[in-house]
Design a protein around this motif. Structure first.
Motif, PDB file in Angstrom:
ATOM      1  N   SER A 104       0.827  -1.206   0.000  1.00 33.64           N
ATOM      2  CA  SER A 104       0.000   0.000   0.000  1.00 33.64           C
ATOM      3  C   SER A 104       0.861   1.255   0.000  1.00 33.64           C
ATOM      4  N   ILE A 128      -6.913   3.486   0.098  1.00 33.22           N
ATOM      5  CA  ILE A 128      -5.901   2.609  -0.497  1.00 33.22           C
ATOM      6  C   ILE A 128      -5.502   1.491   0.465  1.00 33.22           C
ATOM      7  N   ASN A 140     -12.515  -1.857  -6.540  1.00 37.37           N
ATOM      8  CA  ASN A 140     -11.734  -1.410  -5.390  1.00 37.37           C
ATOM      9  C   ASN A 140     -10.432  -2.186  -5.266  1.00 37.37           C
ATOM     10  N   ARG A 187      -7.125   0.016  -5.886  1.00 39.67           N
ATOM     11  CA  ARG A 187      -6.332   0.230  -4.674  1.00 39.67           C
ATOM     12  C   ARG A 187      -4.976  -0.463  -4.773  1.00 39.67           C
ATOM     13  N   PRO A 193      -6.963   6.025  -5.358  1.00 37.91           N
ATOM     14  CA  PRO A 193      -7.888   6.150  -4.214  1.00 37.91           C
ATOM     15  C   PRO A 193      -9.339   6.035  -4.654  1.00 37.91           C
TER      16      PRO A 193
END
Length: 279
Positions: free
Chosen positions: A21, A43, A125, A129, A134
């Motif tokens: 991340s 994220i 997502n 991510r 974002p």
């Protein structure tokens, strides 16, 4: 049975999720001004909700990062998101509402693109991510048009604006586009505690459980603009009233709540041109 993450999650799992991340947060120029709080919401999360825990991030990162890097090297997060959106559209997602499905996990959805709108949003997502874009999911409880709930994705621009989009789109527009579905109220599930009215209602068992969720954020103003409606309440014995839309079973579906103070209830940010009922 409820299984708590703290009882099963491993340090190696968390370390890998955090490392990847931070890597994509710092790698891409569109995240230069993304705050740590927004990073933690949009994220960093290692899961979406109550789906099975899975080691999805490296799986998606290793697949989508080379594709994004080969197709786009700019600084515009909307264009980067559109690049991933086009890839996902080409890979296809099969919506199936004939079965009652549990909340499917990230690893499963990587190999099996099937489920509800919720699962389609989850795939977006996971993919975005994993490459440092974002993104989140917004939803409404019940549509006065479709007589059901629905959800979609929203991407955060570099200036902090959120733009909704759907996994079937070729590109993401810098506008709050309308999919022609009236929403009434729009919400977002968050990972951090949200200050405000839902936090204040959390411990009051008189309030319906949905509105006692202190991780819930009201996003209606992003779609319908800010407004305020104050209504007189004649019943002096009630503490709360609910704003509701008509349900296809002949009842009313609560979509918002307001405390009654001095014989009045004030609702914030509601979609115009919809028939609501107080209950």
């Amino acid at each position: 049975p409820k299984i708590y993450d703290a009882h099963v999650i491993t340090a190696d799992f968390l370390i890998e999720n955090i490392d990847l991340s931070f890597k994509v947060w710092k790698k891409y120029p569109w995240n230069k001004h993304l705050s740590f709080d927004d990073f933690c919401e949009l994220i960093l999360p290692y899961r979406i909700g109550d789906e099975p825990l899975s080691n999805w991030r490296k799986l998606y990162h290793d697949y989508y990062t080379p594709l994004l890097d080969s197709l786009y090297q700019g600084r515009d997060v909307i264009k980067a998101g559109s690049t991933i959106s086009r890839i996902l559209k080409e890979e296809e997602f099969y919506t199936n509402q004939n079965f009652t499905l549990p909340h499917l996990g990230g690893e499963y959805l990587f190999h099996n693109r099937v489920g509800y709108c919720r699962d389609a949003c989850d795939v977006v997502n996971y993919a975005m991510r994993s490459v440092g874009i974002p993104v989140t999911t917004d939803f409404y409880i019940y549509s006065p048009d479709l007589r059901t709930w629905h959800c979609w994705n929203a991407i955060r621009d570099t200036i902090g604006s959120y733009y909704p989009f759907w996994s079937t789109q070729d590109s993401i527009a810098r506008s709050v586009t309308n999919d022609n579905r009236r929403k009434g109220k729009v919400y977002r599930d968050c990972f951090g505690l949200q200050q405000g009215r839902f936090m204040e209602l959390m411990a009051d068992n008189e309030v319906l459980p949905f509105f006692r969720n202190c991780f819930l954020r009201d996003m209606t103003a992003n779609y319908s603009g800010k407004n305020e409606v104050t209504l007189p309440i004649s019943d002096s014995d009630i503490s709360y009233v609910y704003l509701s839309v008509f349900n296809n079973n002949g009842t009313w579906e609560p979509v918002d709540v307001a405390p009654v103070r001095k014989g009045k209830a004030t609702f914030m940010d509601i979609e115009p041109d919809i028939v609501f009922q107080l209950i």
